[in-house]
Design an enzyme around this catalytic site. Structure first.
Site, mmCIF file in Angstrom:
data_model
loop_
_atom_site.group_PDB
_atom_site.id
_atom_site.type_symbol
_atom_site.label_atom_id
_atom_site.label_comp_id
_atom_site.label_asym_id
_atom_site.label_seq_id
_atom_site.Cartn_x
_atom_site.Cartn_y
_atom_site.Cartn_z
ATOM 1 N N GLY A 1 0.886 -1.398 -0.054
ATOM 2 C CA GLY A 1 -0.132 0.296 -0.080
ATOM 3 C C GLY A 1 0.881 0.995 0.132
ATOM 4 N N ASP B 1 -18.354 -9.610 -21.832
ATOM 5 C CA ASP B 1 -18.819 -9.924 -20.730
ATOM 6 C C ASP B 1 -20.525 -10.259 -20.698
ATOM 7 O OD1 ASP B 1 -16.303 -9.184 -19.589
ATOM 8 O OD2 ASP B 1 -17.278 -7.197 -19.203
ATOM 9 N N HIS C 1 7.605 -7.754 -4.048
ATOM 10 C CA HIS C 1 6.019 -7.941 -4.601
ATOM 11 C C HIS C 1 6.322 -9.318 -5.240
ATOM 12 C CE1 HIS C 1 4.145 -4.391 -3.455
ATOM 13 N NE2 HIS C 1 5.295 -3.727 -3.478
ATOM 14 N N LYS D 1 -11.576 -10.755 -15.480
ATOM 15 C CA LYS D 1 -11.962 -10.860 -17.111
ATOM 16 C C LYS D 1 -11.093 -12.391 -17.633
ATOM 17 C CE LYS D 1 -12.941 -8.216 -20.465
ATOM 18 N NZ LYS D 1 -14.162 -7.442 -20.699
ATOM 19 N N GLU E 1 3.862 -10.924 -6.503
ATOM 20 C CA GLU E 1 2.895 -10.869 -7.510
ATOM 21 C C GLU E 1 3.060 -10.315 -8.932
ATOM 22 O OE1 GLU E 1 3.101 -9.161 -4.955
ATOM 23 O OE2 GLU E 1 2.167 -7.004 -5.051
ATOM 24 N N CYS F 1 5.014 -6.283 1.481
ATOM 25 C CA CYS F 1 5.451 -4.720 1.769
ATOM 26 C C CYS F 1 4.922 -4.030 2.868
ATOM 27 C CB CYS F 1 5.238 -4.090 0.256
ATOM 28 S SG CYS F 1 5.957 -2.667 -0.106
ATOM 29 N N TYR F 2 3.888 -3.045 2.511
ATOM 30 C CA TYR F 2 3.264 -2.406 3.543
ATOM 31 C C TYR F 2 2.789 -3.554 4.558
ATOM 32 C CZ TYR F 2 -0.050 0.788 5.993
ATOM 33 O OH TYR F 2 -0.626 1.365 6.993
#
Ligand code: XMP
Length: 519
Positions: A60, A234, A176, A375, A178, A87-88
């Site tokens: 964050g 969608d 990170h 998605k 990710e 991280c944060y």
């Protein structure tokens, strides 16, 4: 109770506002583990009630040292659940469990070399190499670890790059995992959710479809259901899923607003009527839309007119159905998260991105079977339901269509020019084999005349801008480095084949500060 509730095969992500939080969720879902993003205000009781197999604290932008920084209920650390604090998240952990966090002399941003100092299940399968590149992005720094924690890995800028509680599966990562720039990051997340949390890979789209079909049947009973198709992924997948659940109770409505891409209406009609056997009403309202837009230049005014007229035409079609009570909408998880995240709803840059207002006007109850999905998961569901690749692999297209790709006034001639140029862009991008690697690629009509020569005569005609971007979620986007021969083919074909155009330019702006669409 759904299978994933019963098995507790799910992970809770507390969102501290990082731009990467959604990416964490997507990476976990790719491991076939269900996860949800929740605000950090959840207390330990609420977390326990959610029954996660493990918890991830996201990164964050705040500093834990600020008075108004988002916090954590410290009792969450006592729940005896595996935790991965990124991280944060790591700084919160240090701050709350007796460590020390201070502002770093310099913000550490970008790649760093991680040196693994101790074997641990979180690093399983990473191979022999002790050093690997990871992605850092932090201002504050942990200066002292809480006493029960030990170091697993270091980097030059971060002596506490990866840490772990001595007895409990509570981890902190300064980098990170990710982000794709972190070498082995996917493996670290997989180790956490499978090895450490013990989640099985039960979140499959086949299982999702089965569950969703049941839920839709319970929600709508025997009542008629309507769904507005836009031509996009969608609404197409939402319709196909509801059709799987309730068959002919579903009627789809497709409004041709005259602002569609070349061949779009025929494609929707053949896919839904012929291939899927779904009942479909189409209303050709193109001349009404084009008339209503005559002389309108302001983009927001265009959107407003299109939105209102759409509701009017849709309502008129829906009246032909006997007392429809439900309306299917293709709301996706990122739309849902926007409203729960620590940031609150993102600042509205454009008035709306989907034609809203329908359910209120028509007093219909919403059916939103894709609310939990990203998605890429929606596309997988679509493929599972037998939708053709041309539909599921399609680039997003804005609700107001070509109206926001003609800068300035909309006329039937300009629409025809843009439609043809846009078809050339798509054809050449597909031929060049790059369609799938792009988020969107399209043509924009610029009402700017420039001088050209054709044969012996001088021309004074319009400009087409080509826009092609890469992106993961449209929040940020980079202009695509299209191969030169693809750009050359697009340019020469448009200039030769599309009447009224004598110049093609390529848009090399990224978002931010530019937006993807020109209006
Ligand atoms: P921008 O231009 O804001 O676009 O960078 C981000 C994404 O949203 C799409 N977009 C829209 N979609 N109605 C829609 O349904 C709209 O008014 C609208 N404006 C932009 C755009 O195509 C891109 O994918």
């Amino acid at each position: 109770m759904s299978p994933r509730d019963a098995h507790r095969d799910r992970v809770l992500i507390l969102d501290y506002g990082s731009q990467y939080t959604q990416l964490i969720a997507r990476r976990i879902r790719e491991q076939r583990v269900y996860c949800e993003i929740q605000p950090p205000t959840l207390d330990a009781d609420a977390v326990r009630a959610w029954k996660p197999a493990g918890i991830i604290l996201s990164g964050g932008p705040s500093s834990v040292l600020d008075a108004d920084a988002p916090q954590i209920d410290p009792a969450i650390f006592e729940l005896d659940l595996p935790m991965l604090c990124v991280c944060y998240g790591l700084q919160l952990l240090a701050h709350h469990l007796g460590g020390l966090v201070e502002p770093a002399d310099e913000r550490e941003y970008g790649p760093a070399e991680l040196s693994i100092e101790r074997e641990d299940p979180i690093f399983d399968g990473l191979g022999e190499r002790q050093r690997r590149t990871v992605w850092m992005s932090h201002g504050d720094k942990v200066q002292r670890l809480p006493s029960e924690f030990g170091v697993l890995a270091t980097s030059e800028g971060s002596p506490f790059a990866a840490v772990r509680h001595r007895d409990k599966p509570i981890y902190g990562l300064q980098f990170h995992p990710e982000v794709i720039h972190t070498d082995g990051g996917e493996r670290i997340l997989a180790n956490f959710v499978h090895g450490i949390c013990g989640c099985t890979a039960s979140w499959t789209m086949e299982a999702f479809i089965e569950e969703a079909v049941e839920k839709i049947r319970v929600q709508v009973g025997n009542a008629p259901v309507v769904c507005g198709l836009s031509g996009g992924v969608d609404s197409a997948v939402a319709a196909a899923l509801v059709h799987r659940a309730v068959g002919d109770q579903l009627t789809c409505i497709f409004v041709d607003n005259g602002l569609l891409r070349e061949g779009e209406r025929q494609e929707v009609e053949s896919t839904f009527r012929q291939a899927l056997g779904i009942r479909l009403l189409t209303n050709d309202a193109s001349s009404r839309f084009v008339q209503a837009l005559a002389g309108v230049i302001d983009p927001e005014e265009k959107r407003r007119i299109i939105g209102h007229l759409f509701i009017e035409v849709f309502e008129h079609e829906a009246e032909r159905l006997d007392d429809a009570r439900f309306l299917v909408q293709g709301t996706l998880y990122p739309d849902v998260i926007e409203s729960v995240s620590v940031r609150g709803p993102a600042a509205t840059i454009k008035s709306h991105h989907n034609v809203g207002g329908l359910p209120e006007v028509m007093k219909l109850e919403l059916v939103e079977p894709l609310r939990e999905l990203f998605k890429d998961e929606v596309r997988e569901v679509g493929r599972n339901l037998g939708l053709p690749e041309t539909v599921v692999g399609r680039h997003p297209f804005p609700g107001p269509g070509l109206a926001v790709r003609i800068v300035g006034e909309i006329t039937p001639e300009r629409l025809a020019t843009l439609r043809r140029a846009d078809a050339v862009v798509t054809e050449e991008i597909r031929r060049g084999g790059v369609y799938e690697s792009l988020w969107q690629a399209f043509a924009v009509f610029l009402p700017v005349q420039s001088v050209g020569v054709m044969g012996d005569s001088r021309t004074y005609e319009n400009v087409i801008a080509v826009r092609a971007v890469t992106s993961v979620d449209a929040m940020t986007a980079d202009w695509a480095r299209l191969p030169g021969d693809v750009l050359a083919a697009i340019s020469s074909r448009i200039i030769n084949e599309v009447k009224g155009v004598n110049r093609v330019v390529y848009d090399i702006s990224s978002k931010p500060p530019s937006t993807i669409e020109w209006e």
